[in-house]
Design a protein around this motif. Structure first.
Motif, PDB file in Angstrom:
ATOM      1  N   GLU A  38     -82.405 -48.197 -12.454  1.00  0.00           N
ATOM      2  CA  GLU A  38     -83.645 -48.974 -12.473  1.00  0.00           C
ATOM      3  C   GLU A  38     -83.399 -50.389 -12.985  1.00  0.00           C
ATOM      4  N   GLY A  93     -84.692 -47.296  -5.874  1.00  0.00           N
ATOM      5  CA  GLY A  93     -84.904 -46.724  -4.543  1.00  0.00           C
ATOM      6  C   GLY A  93     -83.816 -45.746  -4.132  1.00  0.00           C
ATOM      7  N   TYR A  94     -82.658 -45.792  -4.778  1.00  0.00           N
ATOM      8  CA  TYR A  94     -81.570 -44.872  -4.445  1.00  0.00           C
ATOM      9  C   TYR A  94     -81.691 -43.540  -5.181  1.00  0.00           C
TER      10      TYR A  94
END
Length: 71
Positions: free
Chosen positions: A62, A68-69
């Motif tokens: 983050e 997003g991963y």
């Protein structure tokens, strides 16, 4: 192709911030598709400790803008 290379570089950058055990945990959970219980047994570490490691991994991703991963 550029997106794939960018993903690779982003993940390499994130992995460089992880401890060896955190990198190994990622490999076991994602690369070998083990469960937390199996990873715990393989590493000889309590599951609770691994969940704490996962939280650190999430925080690092983050902070690097890579949330997003995470799944």
């Amino acid at each position: 192709r550029d997106a794939e290379q960018s993903l690779h570089l982003d993940l390499a950058r994130a992995l460089a911030h992880l401890t060896p055990r955190q990198r190994e945990l990622c490999q076991l959970l994602l690369g070998e598709d083990l469960t937390m219980a199996e990873a715990s047994q393989r590493l000889g570490v309590p599951r609770g400790t691994l969940y704490e490691e996962l939280e650190h991994i999430r925080t690092i991703f983050e902070a690097l803008g890579l949330a997003g991963y995470l799944r």
